[in-house]
Design a protein around this motif. Sequence first.
Motif, PDB file in Angstrom:
ATOM      1  N   GLU A  16       0.783  -1.234   0.000  1.00 45.92           N
ATOM      2  CA  GLU A  16       0.000   0.000   0.000  1.00 45.92           C
ATOM      3  C   GLU A  16       0.819   1.291   0.000  1.00 45.92           C
ATOM      4  O   GLU A  16       0.366   2.302  -0.524  1.00 45.92           O
ATOM      5  CB  GLU A  16      -0.927   0.015   1.224  1.00 45.92           C
ATOM      6  CG  GLU A  16      -1.857  -1.157   1.312  1.00 45.92           C
ATOM      7  CD  GLU A  16      -3.017  -1.076   0.340  1.00 45.92           C
ATOM      8  OE1 GLU A  16      -3.311   0.023  -0.165  1.00 45.92           O
ATOM      9  OE2 GLU A  16      -3.629  -2.127   0.079  1.00 45.92           O
ATOM     10  N   ARG A  26       1.119  -0.622  -4.929  1.00 43.05           N
ATOM     11  CA  ARG A  26       0.013   0.297  -5.267  1.00 43.05           C
ATOM     12  C   ARG A  26       0.552   1.584  -5.885  1.00 43.05           C
ATOM     13  O   ARG A  26       0.012   2.080  -6.870  1.00 43.05           O
ATOM     14  CB  ARG A  26      -0.843   0.617  -4.054  1.00 43.05           C
ATOM     15  CG  ARG A  26      -2.055   1.493  -4.438  1.00 43.05           C
ATOM     16  CD  ARG A  26      -2.985   1.788  -3.283  1.00 43.05           C
ATOM     17  NE  ARG A  26      -3.619   0.654  -2.689  1.00 43.05           N
ATOM     18  CZ  ARG A  26      -4.687   0.023  -3.180  1.00 43.05           C
ATOM     19  NH1 ARG A  26      -5.209   0.399  -4.323  1.00 43.05           N
ATOM     20  NH2 ARG A  26      -5.223  -0.988  -2.528  1.00 43.05           N
ATOM     21  N   GLU A  27       1.607   2.130  -5.302  1.00 41.10           N
ATOM     22  CA  GLU A  27       2.174   3.368  -5.836  1.00 41.10           C
ATOM     23  C   GLU A  27       2.750   3.148  -7.240  1.00 41.10           C
ATOM     24  O   GLU A  27       2.621   4.016  -8.101  1.00 41.10           O
ATOM     25  CB  GLU A  27       3.233   3.910  -4.879  1.00 41.10           C
ATOM     26  CG  GLU A  27       2.635   4.414  -3.578  1.00 41.10           C
ATOM     27  CD  GLU A  27       3.642   4.595  -2.462  1.00 41.10           C
ATOM     28  OE1 GLU A  27       3.396   5.447  -1.591  1.00 41.10           O
ATOM     29  OE2 GLU A  27       4.672   3.876  -2.449  1.00 41.10           O
ATOM     30  N   ASP A  30      -0.202   3.142  -9.657  1.00 40.91           N
ATOM     31  CA  ASP A  30      -1.062   4.324  -9.685  1.00 40.91           C
ATOM     32  C   ASP A  30      -1.097   4.954 -11.076  1.00 40.91           C
ATOM     33  O   ASP A  30      -0.059   5.328 -11.619  1.00 40.91           O
ATOM     34  CB  ASP A  30      -0.582   5.351  -8.659  1.00 40.91           C
ATOM     35  CG  ASP A  30      -1.515   6.531  -8.567  1.00 40.91           C
ATOM     36  OD1 ASP A  30      -2.743   6.330  -8.568  1.00 40.91           O
ATOM     37  OD2 ASP A  30      -1.004   7.680  -8.516  1.00 40.91           O
ATOM     38  N   VAL A  94      -6.452  -5.642 -10.281  1.00 44.46           N
ATOM     39  CA  VAL A  94      -5.792  -4.808  -9.272  1.00 44.46           C
ATOM     40  C   VAL A  94      -6.529  -4.907  -7.942  1.00 44.46           C
ATOM     41  O   VAL A  94      -5.910  -5.095  -6.887  1.00 44.46           O
ATOM     42  CB  VAL A  94      -5.667  -3.349  -9.763  1.00 44.46           C
ATOM     43  CG1 VAL A  94      -5.179  -2.432  -8.649  1.00 44.46           C
ATOM     44  CG2 VAL A  94      -4.736  -3.270 -10.968  1.00 44.46           C
ATOM     45  N   GLU A  95      -7.850  -4.812  -7.979  1.00 44.80           N
ATOM     46  CA  GLU A  95      -8.635  -4.921  -6.739  1.00 44.80           C
ATOM     47  C   GLU A  95      -8.440  -6.280  -6.084  1.00 44.80           C
ATOM     48  O   GLU A  95      -8.328  -6.377  -4.853  1.00 44.80           O
ATOM     49  CB  GLU A  95     -10.114  -4.675  -7.027  1.00 44.80           C
ATOM     50  CG  GLU A  95     -10.429  -3.227  -7.320  1.00 44.80           C
ATOM     51  CD  GLU A  95     -11.872  -3.000  -7.773  1.00 44.80           C
ATOM     52  OE1 GLU A  95     -12.650  -3.988  -7.879  1.00 44.80           O
ATOM     53  OE2 GLU A  95     -12.211  -1.825  -8.024  1.00 44.80           O
ATOM     54  N   PHE A  98      -5.086  -6.474  -4.141  1.00 43.73           N
ATOM     55  CA  PHE A  98      -5.067  -5.808  -2.840  1.00 43.73           C
ATOM     56  C   PHE A  98      -6.019  -6.455  -1.845  1.00 43.73           C
ATOM     57  O   PHE A  98      -5.753  -6.438  -0.642  1.00 43.73           O
ATOM     58  CB  PHE A  98      -5.284  -4.305  -3.009  1.00 43.73           C
ATOM     59  CG  PHE A  98      -4.120  -3.680  -3.735  1.00 43.73           C
ATOM     60  CD1 PHE A  98      -2.864  -3.637  -3.139  1.00 43.73           C
ATOM     61  CD2 PHE A  98      -4.250  -3.212  -5.019  1.00 43.73           C
ATOM     62  CE1 PHE A  98      -1.774  -3.112  -3.807  1.00 43.73           C
ATOM     63  CE2 PHE A  98      -3.161  -2.688  -5.711  1.00 43.73           C
ATOM     64  CZ  PHE A  98      -1.921  -2.636  -5.096  1.00 43.73           C
TER      65      PHE A  98
END
Length: 157
Positions: A16, A26-27, A30, A94-95, A98
């Motif tokens: 995250e 995540r970064e 983005d 992606v979801e 995570f």
Amino acid sequence: MTTLERLVDQLKRSAEGEAWHGPSVREALDGVTVEDASAHPIPGAHSIRELVLHIAAGVQLVLRRLDGDGRQLTPEEDWPTPSEPTADAWQREVESLFALNQRLREAVARFPDARLDEPLVPEPPYSAFTQFIGLTQHDLYHAGQIVLLRRALGDGR
């Protein structure tokens, strides 16, 4: 912090954000579009989508081992073939990644501290600690690859 709390923290940071080394997964992801995620800007290298599916496979493997299932990933499970390159499919991938990371963090938080030095399954004989922290190493290695792929696409990251 306990060792388990530190492990959960590191799993969260690698996924995250606020990792000390640079961008988390995540970064690194983005703003990536499905077109960029599906591209192969470096000949012979995986796409960003392929890397995301592979990172998720690693998390699924450790979750499976936490359930006592010692099966290794098949090549198809380890490097799944992406589905049709649509924005919806990319968003789901992606979801899902995570959500899996969140499930893993919850499982690690409940893990018995006294078993951290024991293997999750007989083979491979890596300790639970090594597998949990190893996922952070695995994920950040691939986050670096994602950043390089973005640069090859002219993203400037």
